[in-house]
Scaffold this motif. Sequence first.
Motif, PDB file in Angstrom:
ATOM      1  N   PHE A  99      57.367  74.995  40.440  1.00 22.49           N
ATOM      2  CA  PHE A  99      57.810  75.566  41.715  1.00 22.49           C
ATOM      3  C   PHE A  99      57.034  76.829  42.091  1.00 22.49           C
ATOM      4  O   PHE A  99      57.224  77.403  43.148  1.00 22.49           O
ATOM      5  CB  PHE A  99      59.322  75.793  41.721  1.00 22.49           C
ATOM      6  CG  PHE A  99      60.070  74.485  41.783  1.00 22.49           C
ATOM      7  CD1 PHE A  99      59.982  73.670  42.897  1.00 22.49           C
ATOM      8  CD2 PHE A  99      60.805  74.042  40.699  1.00 22.49           C
ATOM      9  CE1 PHE A  99      60.626  72.444  42.940  1.00 22.49           C
ATOM     10  CE2 PHE A  99      61.458  72.815  40.731  1.00 22.49           C
ATOM     11  CZ  PHE A  99      61.359  72.011  41.857  1.00 22.49           C
ATOM     12  N   GLU A 100      56.119  77.241  41.185  1.00 19.21           N
ATOM     13  CA  GLU A 100      55.244  78.377  41.516  1.00 19.21           C
ATOM     14  C   GLU A 100      53.848  77.906  41.892  1.00 19.21           C
ATOM     15  O   GLU A 100      53.034  78.684  42.347  1.00 19.21           O
ATOM     16  CB  GLU A 100      55.108  79.287  40.281  1.00 19.21           C
ATOM     17  CG  GLU A 100      56.201  80.295  40.182  1.00 19.21           C
ATOM     18  CD  GLU A 100      56.125  81.056  38.872  1.00 19.21           C
ATOM     19  OE1 GLU A 100      55.118  80.938  38.134  1.00 19.21           O
ATOM     20  OE2 GLU A 100      57.099  81.761  38.575  1.00 19.21           O
ATOM     21  N   ILE A 166      71.039  78.221  50.494  1.00 22.35           N
ATOM     22  CA  ILE A 166      70.544  79.125  49.438  1.00 22.35           C
ATOM     23  C   ILE A 166      71.690  79.507  48.497  1.00 22.35           C
ATOM     24  O   ILE A 166      71.578  79.427  47.278  1.00 22.35           O
ATOM     25  CB  ILE A 166      69.901  80.387  50.076  1.00 22.35           C
ATOM     26  CG1 ILE A 166      68.636  79.976  50.843  1.00 22.35           C
ATOM     27  CG2 ILE A 166      69.589  81.434  49.029  1.00 22.35           C
ATOM     28  CD1 ILE A 166      68.066  81.045  51.749  1.00 22.35           C
ATOM     29  N   GLN A 167      72.829  79.878  49.100  1.00 22.92           N
ATOM     30  CA  GLN A 167      73.974  80.300  48.282  1.00 22.92           C
ATOM     31  C   GLN A 167      74.444  79.179  47.360  1.00 22.92           C
ATOM     32  O   GLN A 167      74.756  79.400  46.194  1.00 22.92           O
ATOM     33  CB  GLN A 167      75.155  80.717  49.187  1.00 22.92           C
ATOM     34  CG  GLN A 167      75.048  82.122  49.749  1.00 22.92           C
ATOM     35  CD  GLN A 167      74.824  83.171  48.656  1.00 22.92           C
ATOM     36  OE1 GLN A 167      75.365  83.069  47.560  1.00 22.92           O
ATOM     37  NE2 GLN A 167      73.989  84.157  48.926  1.00 22.92           N
ATOM     38  N   ARG A 168      74.487  77.972  47.894  1.00 27.70           N
ATOM     39  CA  ARG A 168      74.990  76.845  47.094  1.00 27.70           C
ATOM     40  C   ARG A 168      74.045  76.509  45.945  1.00 27.70           C
ATOM     41  O   ARG A 168      74.501  76.181  44.847  1.00 27.70           O
ATOM     42  CB  ARG A 168      75.217  75.627  47.998  1.00 27.70           C
ATOM     43  CG  ARG A 168      76.454  75.790  48.880  1.00 27.70           C
ATOM     44  CD  ARG A 168      76.607  74.639  49.848  1.00 27.70           C
ATOM     45  NE  ARG A 168      77.755  74.846  50.733  1.00 27.70           N
ATOM     46  CZ  ARG A 168      78.099  74.020  51.704  1.00 27.70           C
ATOM     47  NH1 ARG A 168      77.404  72.922  51.926  1.00 27.70           N
ATOM     48  NH2 ARG A 168      79.151  74.279  52.452  1.00 27.70           N
ATOM     49  N   GLU A 177      68.083  84.369  44.104  1.00 29.40           N
ATOM     50  CA  GLU A 177      67.640  83.929  45.438  1.00 29.40           C
ATOM     51  C   GLU A 177      66.194  83.421  45.424  1.00 29.40           C
ATOM     52  O   GLU A 177      65.852  82.465  46.119  1.00 29.40           O
ATOM     53  CB  GLU A 177      67.784  85.119  46.394  1.00 29.40           C
ATOM     54  CG  GLU A 177      67.767  84.702  47.836  1.00 29.40           C
ATOM     55  CD  GLU A 177      68.085  85.858  48.772  1.00 29.40           C
ATOM     56  OE1 GLU A 177      68.897  86.742  48.403  1.00 29.40           O
ATOM     57  OE2 GLU A 177      67.514  85.868  49.877  1.00 29.40           O
ATOM     58  N   THR A 178      65.350  84.063  44.610  1.00 34.77           N
ATOM     59  CA  THR A 178      63.933  83.648  44.561  1.00 34.77           C
ATOM     60  C   THR A 178      63.830  82.202  44.099  1.00 34.77           C
ATOM     61  O   THR A 178      63.079  81.398  44.658  1.00 34.77           O
ATOM     62  CB  THR A 178      63.163  84.556  43.558  1.00 34.77           C
ATOM     63  OG1 THR A 178      63.542  85.883  43.810  1.00 34.77           O
ATOM     64  CG2 THR A 178      61.674  84.365  43.670  1.00 34.77           C
ATOM     65  N   TYR A 179      64.616  81.866  43.076  1.00 31.30           N
ATOM     66  CA  TYR A 179      64.633  80.496  42.551  1.00 31.30           C
ATOM     67  C   TYR A 179      65.067  79.518  43.647  1.00 31.30           C
ATOM     68  O   TYR A 179      64.417  78.501  43.885  1.00 31.30           O
ATOM     69  CB  TYR A 179      65.601  80.466  41.362  1.00 31.30           C
ATOM     70  CG  TYR A 179      66.042  79.099  40.869  1.00 31.30           C
ATOM     71  CD1 TYR A 179      65.491  78.554  39.701  1.00 31.30           C
ATOM     72  CD2 TYR A 179      67.032  78.363  41.531  1.00 31.30           C
ATOM     73  CE1 TYR A 179      65.915  77.308  39.218  1.00 31.30           C
ATOM     74  CE2 TYR A 179      67.449  77.118  41.068  1.00 31.30           C
ATOM     75  CZ  TYR A 179      66.892  76.606  39.913  1.00 31.30           C
ATOM     76  OH  TYR A 179      67.305  75.380  39.447  1.00 31.30           O
ATOM     77  N   ALA A 182      62.467  79.133  46.354  1.00 37.27           N
ATOM     78  CA  ALA A 182      61.282  78.386  45.889  1.00 37.27           C
ATOM     79  C   ALA A 182      61.554  76.890  45.935  1.00 37.27           C
ATOM     80  O   ALA A 182      60.718  76.097  46.368  1.00 37.27           O
ATOM     81  CB  ALA A 182      60.903  78.819  44.476  1.00 37.27           C
ATOM     82  N   ARG A 183      62.735  76.481  45.505  1.00 39.51           N
ATOM     83  CA  ARG A 183      63.052  75.035  45.513  1.00 39.51           C
ATOM     84  C   ARG A 183      63.183  74.514  46.942  1.00 39.51           C
ATOM     85  O   ARG A 183      62.645  73.465  47.277  1.00 39.51           O
ATOM     86  CB  ARG A 183      64.350  74.774  44.769  1.00 39.51           C
ATOM     87  CG  ARG A 183      64.191  75.119  43.311  1.00 39.51           C
ATOM     88  CD  ARG A 183      64.974  74.235  42.400  1.00 39.51           C
ATOM     89  NE  ARG A 183      64.510  74.528  41.047  1.00 39.51           N
ATOM     90  CZ  ARG A 183      64.672  73.754  40.009  1.00 39.51           C
ATOM     91  NH1 ARG A 183      65.294  72.612  40.151  1.00 39.51           N
ATOM     92  NH2 ARG A 183      64.230  74.098  38.827  1.00 39.51           N
ATOM     93  N   ILE A 184      63.920  75.283  47.748  1.00 41.03           N
ATOM     94  CA  ILE A 184      64.130  74.831  49.131  1.00 41.03           C
ATOM     95  C   ILE A 184      62.791  74.806  49.876  1.00 41.03           C
ATOM     96  O   ILE A 184      62.480  73.864  50.599  1.00 41.03           O
ATOM     97  CB  ILE A 184      65.163  75.748  49.837  1.00 41.03           C
ATOM     98  CG1 ILE A 184      66.536  75.543  49.200  1.00 41.03           C
ATOM     99  CG2 ILE A 184      65.219  75.466  51.343  1.00 41.03           C
ATOM    100  CD1 ILE A 184      67.553  76.625  49.510  1.00 41.03           C
ATOM    101  N   GLY A 185      61.971  75.842  49.608  1.00 41.87           N
ATOM    102  CA  GLY A 185      60.674  75.949  50.293  1.00 41.87           C
ATOM    103  C   GLY A 185      59.681  74.889  49.864  1.00 41.87           C
ATOM    104  O   GLY A 185      58.671  74.664  50.532  1.00 41.87           O
TER     105      GLY A 185
END
Length: 252
Positions: A99-100, A166-168, A177-179, A182-185
Amino acid sequence: MGFFSEIDLSLFLFPHGCPSDRGVRTSAVSKFSKSEALDRRSTDQASPISRTNFNACAVQITLVEPGKPAWRKIKFFFGEEVLKEHGEIDRQRLGQIVFEDVEKRRKLNHIVHPEIYKEIFWVVCGYFLKGYSFVVLDLPLLFEHGAVNCYMHKIIVVTCDKEQQIQRVMTRDNADETYAKARIGSQWPIEEKAKRANFVVDNSGSLEETEEQVEKMVRILKDDKFHIRLRVFIVLGSTLILGSIYLFLFAR
Ligand SMILES: CC(C)(COP(=O)(O)OP(=O)(O)OC[C@H]1O[C@@H](n2cnc3c(N)ncnc32)[C@H](O)[C@@H]1O)[C@@H](O)C(=O)NCCC(=O)NCCS
Ligand SMILES: Nc1ncnc2c1ncn2[C@@H]1O[C@H](COP(=O)(O)OP(=O)(O)OP(=O)(O)O)[C@@H](O)[C@H]1O
Protein backbone atom coordinates in the motif's frame (compact mmCIF):
# COMPACT_ATOMS: atom_id res chain seq x y z
CA MET A 1 -12.80 -1.01 -1.14
CA GLY A 2 -16.34 -0.69 -1.09
CA PHE A 3 -18.58 -2.61 -3.25
CA PHE A 4 -19.86 -5.93 -3.93
CA SER A 5 -20.94 -7.32 -7.17
CA GLU A 6 -24.04 -9.30 -7.56
CA ILE A 7 -23.66 -11.82 -10.25
CA ASP A 8 -26.25 -13.87 -11.95
CA LEU A 9 -24.30 -17.05 -12.20
CA SER A 10 -25.70 -17.77 -15.59
CA LEU A 11 -24.23 -14.55 -16.82
CA PHE A 12 -20.92 -15.36 -15.38
CA LEU A 13 -20.71 -18.08 -18.00
CA PHE A 14 -21.97 -15.97 -20.85
CA PRO A 15 -20.92 -12.37 -21.42
CA HIS A 16 -23.80 -9.97 -21.37
CA GLY A 17 -22.07 -6.67 -22.03
CA CYS A 18 -20.63 -4.39 -19.40
CA PRO A 19 -23.02 -2.95 -16.87
CA SER A 20 -24.22 0.52 -17.59
CA ASP A 21 -25.16 3.24 -15.17
CA ARG A 22 -28.87 2.94 -15.72
CA GLY A 23 -30.98 3.56 -12.67
CA VAL A 24 -28.08 4.45 -10.44
CA ARG A 25 -28.16 6.98 -7.64
CA THR A 26 -24.89 8.80 -8.10
CA SER A 27 -25.32 10.84 -4.96
CA ALA A 28 -23.68 8.09 -2.98
CA VAL A 29 -20.12 8.88 -2.08
CA SER A 30 -18.26 6.18 -0.30
CA LYS A 31 -19.09 2.88 1.07
CA PHE A 32 -18.93 0.23 3.53
CA SER A 33 -20.44 -2.79 4.75
CA LYS A 34 -21.86 -4.99 2.30
CA SER A 35 -20.12 -7.85 3.99
CA GLU A 36 -21.99 -7.22 7.16
CA ALA A 37 -25.39 -6.95 5.50
CA LEU A 38 -24.65 -10.07 3.52
CA ASP A 39 -23.37 -11.98 6.50
CA ARG A 40 -26.57 -11.21 8.34
CA ARG A 41 -28.62 -12.39 5.40
CA SER A 42 -26.53 -15.51 5.08
CA THR A 43 -27.56 -16.64 8.54
CA ASP A 44 -31.15 -16.48 7.38
CA GLN A 45 -31.73 -19.73 5.52
CA ALA A 46 -34.78 -18.30 3.77
CA SER A 47 -32.62 -15.63 2.25
CA PRO A 48 -32.04 -15.97 -1.48
CA ILE A 49 -28.41 -15.02 -1.02
CA SER A 50 -27.66 -17.42 1.77
CA ARG A 51 -24.95 -19.89 0.88
CA THR A 52 -24.23 -18.21 -2.43
CA ASN A 53 -21.90 -15.47 -1.21
CA PHE A 54 -18.33 -15.77 -2.43
CA ASN A 55 -15.86 -13.48 -0.68
CA ALA A 56 -12.65 -12.83 -2.63
CA CYS A 57 -10.84 -11.49 0.44
CA ALA A 58 -11.61 -14.65 2.37
CA VAL A 59 -10.59 -17.03 -0.41
CA GLN A 60 -7.30 -15.27 -1.12
CA ILE A 61 -6.08 -16.32 2.33
CA THR A 62 -6.22 -20.02 1.44
CA LEU A 63 -4.67 -19.34 -1.96
CA VAL A 64 -1.47 -18.03 -0.39
CA GLU A 65 -0.95 -20.83 2.14
CA PRO A 66 2.65 -22.09 2.37
CA GLY A 67 3.63 -24.22 -0.61
CA LYS A 68 0.85 -23.03 -2.93
CA PRO A 69 1.87 -21.49 -6.30
CA ALA A 70 0.89 -17.94 -5.29
CA TRP A 71 2.82 -18.30 -2.01
CA ARG A 72 5.95 -19.40 -3.90
CA LYS A 73 5.71 -16.42 -6.23
CA ILE A 74 5.19 -14.01 -3.33
CA LYS A 75 8.21 -15.47 -1.55
CA PHE A 76 10.30 -15.20 -4.70
CA PHE A 77 9.31 -11.60 -5.43
CA PHE A 78 8.97 -10.08 -1.94
CA GLY A 79 11.52 -12.23 -0.11
CA GLU A 80 11.64 -13.76 3.36
CA GLU A 81 10.72 -10.46 4.99
CA VAL A 82 7.03 -11.04 4.22
CA LEU A 83 7.00 -14.50 5.82
CA LYS A 84 6.30 -15.36 9.43
CA GLU A 85 8.19 -17.94 11.47
CA HIS A 86 6.42 -20.98 10.02
CA GLY A 87 6.35 -19.68 6.47
CA GLU A 88 2.85 -18.17 6.40
CA ILE A 89 2.49 -14.78 4.74
CA ASP A 90 2.77 -11.89 7.16
CA ARG A 91 -0.25 -10.02 5.79
CA GLN A 92 0.37 -6.95 7.87
CA ARG A 93 3.93 -6.61 6.57
CA LEU A 94 2.93 -7.37 2.99
CA GLY A 95 0.08 -4.86 3.30
CA GLN A 96 2.52 -2.16 4.51
CA ILE A 97 4.76 -2.81 1.51
CA VAL A 98 2.12 -2.90 -1.20
CA PHE A 99 0.00 0.00 0.00
CA GLU A 100 3.08 2.24 -0.07
CA ASP A 101 4.28 1.19 -3.48
CA VAL A 102 1.98 1.01 -6.47
CA GLU A 103 4.37 -1.13 -8.54
CA LYS A 104 4.68 -3.72 -5.80
CA ARG A 105 0.91 -3.74 -5.37
CA ARG A 106 0.54 -4.37 -9.09
CA LYS A 107 2.97 -7.24 -8.82
CA LEU A 108 1.06 -8.76 -5.91
CA ASN A 109 -2.22 -8.36 -7.79
CA HIS A 110 -0.66 -10.02 -10.80
CA ILE A 111 0.28 -13.00 -8.64
CA VAL A 112 -2.94 -13.39 -6.65
CA HIS A 113 -5.76 -12.25 -8.95
CA PRO A 114 -5.51 -15.04 -11.55
CA GLU A 115 -5.75 -17.56 -8.71
CA ILE A 116 -8.78 -15.78 -7.24
CA TYR A 117 -10.54 -15.70 -10.61
CA LYS A 118 -9.85 -19.38 -11.27
CA GLU A 119 -11.37 -20.18 -7.89
CA ILE A 120 -14.40 -17.99 -8.66
CA PHE A 121 -14.91 -19.77 -11.96
CA TRP A 122 -15.11 -23.19 -10.32
CA VAL A 123 -17.28 -21.98 -7.47
CA VAL A 124 -19.73 -20.36 -9.89
CA CYS A 125 -19.81 -23.50 -12.07
CA GLY A 126 -20.56 -25.54 -8.95
CA TYR A 127 -23.49 -23.33 -7.97
CA PHE A 128 -24.74 -23.35 -11.55
CA LEU A 129 -24.80 -27.14 -11.61
CA LYS A 130 -26.53 -27.24 -8.24
CA GLY A 131 -29.34 -25.12 -9.69
CA TYR A 132 -28.85 -21.80 -7.89
CA SER A 133 -30.30 -18.80 -9.65
CA PHE A 134 -27.52 -16.41 -8.71
CA VAL A 135 -24.23 -16.10 -6.89
CA VAL A 136 -23.07 -13.00 -5.05
CA LEU A 137 -19.38 -12.27 -5.57
CA ASP A 138 -17.81 -9.92 -3.05
CA LEU A 139 -14.99 -8.41 -5.13
CA PRO A 140 -13.47 -5.18 -3.83
CA LEU A 141 -11.32 -4.76 -6.95
CA LEU A 142 -13.75 -5.66 -9.69
CA PHE A 143 -13.40 -2.35 -11.55
CA GLU A 144 -9.71 -1.87 -10.88
CA HIS A 145 -8.92 -5.29 -12.27
CA GLY A 146 -11.38 -4.81 -15.10
CA ALA A 147 -11.01 -8.23 -16.68
CA VAL A 148 -14.21 -9.86 -15.50
CA ASN A 149 -16.80 -7.11 -15.05
CA CYS A 150 -18.22 -7.82 -18.48
CA TYR A 151 -19.18 -11.28 -17.20
CA MET A 152 -21.24 -9.86 -14.36
CA HIS A 153 -24.96 -9.72 -14.82
CA LYS A 154 -25.49 -7.00 -12.21
CA ILE A 155 -23.07 -4.91 -10.18
CA ILE A 156 -23.96 -3.51 -6.78
CA VAL A 157 -21.93 -0.75 -5.17
CA VAL A 158 -22.28 -0.10 -1.44
CA THR A 159 -21.60 3.50 -0.45
CA CYS A 160 -21.25 5.80 2.53
CA ASP A 161 -19.59 9.18 2.89
CA LYS A 162 -15.82 9.54 2.84
CA GLU A 163 -15.42 10.32 6.54
CA GLN A 164 -17.52 7.33 7.54
CA GLN A 165 -15.49 5.14 5.25
CA ILE A 166 -12.21 6.22 6.84
CA GLN A 167 -13.60 5.88 10.37
CA ARG A 168 -15.03 2.43 9.70
CA VAL A 169 -11.76 1.12 8.26
CA MET A 170 -9.88 2.52 11.25
CA THR A 171 -12.27 0.85 13.70
CA ARG A 172 -12.45 -2.45 11.84
CA ASP A 173 -8.70 -2.84 11.42
CA ASN A 174 -7.73 -1.04 14.62
CA ALA A 175 -5.57 1.23 12.50
CA ASP A 176 -4.72 4.91 12.07
CA GLU A 177 -5.96 7.40 9.50
CA THR A 178 -2.88 7.06 7.26
CA TYR A 179 -3.50 3.32 6.95
CA ALA A 180 -7.18 3.83 6.13
CA LYS A 181 -6.47 6.53 3.57
CA ALA A 182 -3.76 4.44 1.90
CA ARG A 183 -6.16 1.51 1.40
CA ILE A 184 -9.06 3.66 0.27
CA GLY A 185 -6.75 5.69 -2.00
CA SER A 186 -5.47 2.53 -3.68
CA GLN A 187 -8.89 1.90 -5.17
CA TRP A 188 -11.11 3.72 -7.60
CA PRO A 189 -13.16 6.56 -6.08
CA ILE A 190 -16.50 5.18 -4.99
CA GLU A 191 -18.34 7.75 -7.14
CA GLU A 192 -16.76 6.22 -10.24
CA LYS A 193 -17.77 2.74 -9.14
CA ALA A 194 -21.31 3.89 -8.37
CA LYS A 195 -21.64 5.38 -11.86
CA ARG A 196 -20.99 1.96 -13.34
CA ALA A 197 -23.25 0.00 -11.01
CA ASN A 198 -26.67 -1.43 -11.67
CA PHE A 199 -27.65 -0.93 -8.03
CA VAL A 200 -26.27 1.39 -5.38
CA VAL A 201 -26.84 0.58 -1.72
CA ASP A 202 -26.50 3.62 0.54
CA ASN A 203 -24.84 2.40 3.72
CA SER A 204 -24.41 5.76 5.41
CA GLY A 205 -27.24 4.96 7.79
CA SER A 206 -27.82 2.04 10.13
CA LEU A 207 -27.27 -1.59 9.21
CA GLU A 208 -31.05 -2.09 9.39
CA GLU A 209 -31.52 0.58 6.71
CA THR A 210 -28.89 -1.12 4.57
CA GLU A 211 -30.60 -4.46 5.01
CA GLU A 212 -33.93 -3.01 3.86
CA GLN A 213 -32.29 -1.85 0.62
CA VAL A 214 -30.65 -5.24 0.15
CA GLU A 215 -34.00 -7.00 0.65
CA LYS A 216 -35.60 -4.82 -2.04
CA MET A 217 -32.77 -5.43 -4.45
CA VAL A 218 -32.85 -9.17 -3.89
CA ARG A 219 -36.59 -9.20 -4.65
CA ILE A 220 -35.92 -7.43 -7.96
CA LEU A 221 -33.15 -9.88 -8.79
CA LYS A 222 -35.28 -12.87 -7.93
CA ASP A 223 -38.08 -11.61 -10.17
CA ASP A 224 -35.66 -11.24 -13.06
CA LYS A 225 -35.73 -15.00 -13.93
CA PHE A 226 -32.84 -14.52 -16.32
CA HIS A 227 -31.22 -17.73 -15.14
CA ILE A 228 -34.21 -19.73 -16.38
CA ARG A 229 -33.90 -18.31 -19.89
CA LEU A 230 -30.18 -18.94 -19.85
CA ARG A 231 -30.57 -22.52 -18.67
CA VAL A 232 -33.07 -23.18 -21.47
CA PHE A 233 -30.60 -21.64 -23.90
CA ILE A 234 -27.77 -23.85 -22.63
CA VAL A 235 -29.86 -27.03 -22.77
CA LEU A 236 -31.09 -26.28 -26.31
CA GLY A 237 -27.61 -25.22 -27.44
CA SER A 238 -25.95 -28.34 -26.01
CA THR A 239 -28.61 -30.58 -27.54
CA LEU A 240 -28.08 -28.96 -30.91
CA ILE A 241 -24.29 -29.31 -30.76
CA LEU A 242 -24.32 -32.90 -29.46
CA GLY A 243 -27.03 -33.83 -31.98
CA SER A 244 -24.98 -32.40 -34.85
CA ILE A 245 -21.87 -34.26 -33.69
CA TYR A 246 -23.88 -37.50 -33.47
CA LEU A 247 -25.36 -37.02 -36.93
CA PHE A 248 -21.98 -36.17 -38.39
CA LEU A 249 -20.25 -39.20 -36.87
CA PHE A 250 -22.85 -41.97 -36.97
CA ALA A 251 -25.79 -41.18 -39.18
CA ARG A 252 -24.16 -40.93 -42.59
C1 LIG B 1 -2.30 -6.83 0.81
C2 LIG B 1 -2.84 -7.94 1.71
C3 LIG B 1 -1.72 -8.89 2.08
C4 LIG B 1 -3.37 -7.28 2.98
O1 LIG B 1 -3.95 -8.25 3.80
P1 LIG B 1 -4.89 -7.82 5.04
O2 LIG B 1 -5.27 -9.07 5.75
O3 LIG B 1 -4.19 -6.74 5.81
O4 LIG B 1 -6.16 -7.15 4.39
P2 LIG B 1 -7.40 -7.86 3.62
O5 LIG B 1 -6.90 -8.91 2.69
O6 LIG B 1 -8.42 -8.24 4.61
O7 LIG B 1 -7.94 -6.68 2.74
C5 LIG B 1 -8.59 -5.58 3.35
C6 LIG B 1 -9.07 -4.65 2.29
O8 LIG B 1 -7.95 -4.02 1.66
C7 LIG B 1 -8.28 -3.80 0.31
N1 LIG B 1 -7.29 -4.45 -0.57
C8 LIG B 1 -6.72 -5.66 -0.45
N2 LIG B 1 -5.87 -5.91 -1.44
C9 LIG B 1 -5.90 -4.81 -2.22
C10 LIG B 1 -5.24 -4.43 -3.41
N3 LIG B 1 -4.37 -5.26 -4.00
N4 LIG B 1 -5.51 -3.23 -3.95
C11 LIG B 1 -6.38 -2.39 -3.36
N5 LIG B 1 -7.04 -2.67 -2.22
C12 LIG B 1 -6.81 -3.86 -1.67
C13 LIG B 1 -9.65 -4.42 0.07
O9 LIG B 1 -10.64 -3.45 0.17
C14 LIG B 1 -9.82 -5.37 1.19
O10 LIG B 1 -11.14 -5.61 1.49
C15 LIG B 1 -3.99 -8.73 1.02
O11 LIG B 1 -5.14 -7.96 0.93
C16 LIG B 1 -3.62 -9.20 -0.37
O12 LIG B 1 -2.91 -10.16 -0.52
N6 LIG B 1 -4.11 -8.46 -1.40
C17 LIG B 1 -3.82 -8.79 -2.79
C18 LIG B 1 -4.90 -9.64 -3.37
C19 LIG B 1 -6.14 -8.84 -3.61
O13 LIG B 1 -6.22 -7.99 -4.48
N7 LIG B 1 -7.17 -9.09 -2.86
C20 LIG B 1 -8.40 -8.38 -3.07
C21 LIG B 1 -9.50 -9.05 -2.46
S1 LIG B 1 -9.44 -8.69 -0.70
N1 LIG C 1 -24.11 0.80 8.53
C1 LIG C 1 -23.07 0.63 9.31
N2 LIG C 1 -23.05 1.18 10.52
C2 LIG C 1 -21.96 1.04 11.33
N3 LIG C 1 -20.85 0.36 11.01
C3 LIG C 1 -20.83 -0.21 9.82
C4 LIG C 1 -21.93 -0.11 8.92
N4 LIG C 1 -21.62 -0.78 7.81
C5 LIG C 1 -20.38 -1.27 8.00
N5 LIG C 1 -19.90 -0.94 9.20
C6 LIG C 1 -18.59 -1.33 9.73
O1 LIG C 1 -17.61 -0.91 8.78
C7 LIG C 1 -16.54 -1.84 8.75
C8 LIG C 1 -16.26 -2.22 7.30
O2 LIG C 1 -17.32 -2.98 6.78
P1 LIG C 1 -17.03 -4.23 5.88
O3 LIG C 1 -15.82 -4.94 6.38
O4 LIG C 1 -18.30 -4.94 5.72
O5 LIG C 1 -16.67 -3.49 4.54
P2 LIG C 1 -16.20 -4.12 3.22
O6 LIG C 1 -16.90 -3.41 2.15
O7 LIG C 1 -16.31 -5.58 3.27
O8 LIG C 1 -14.67 -3.73 3.20
P3 LIG C 1 -13.55 -4.16 2.16
O9 LIG C 1 -13.86 -3.52 0.87
O10 LIG C 1 -12.30 -3.65 2.81
O11 LIG C 1 -13.60 -5.64 2.06
C9 LIG C 1 -16.94 -3.04 9.58
O12 LIG C 1 -16.23 -2.99 10.80
C10 LIG C 1 -18.43 -2.83 9.80
O13 LIG C 1 -18.83 -3.30 11.06
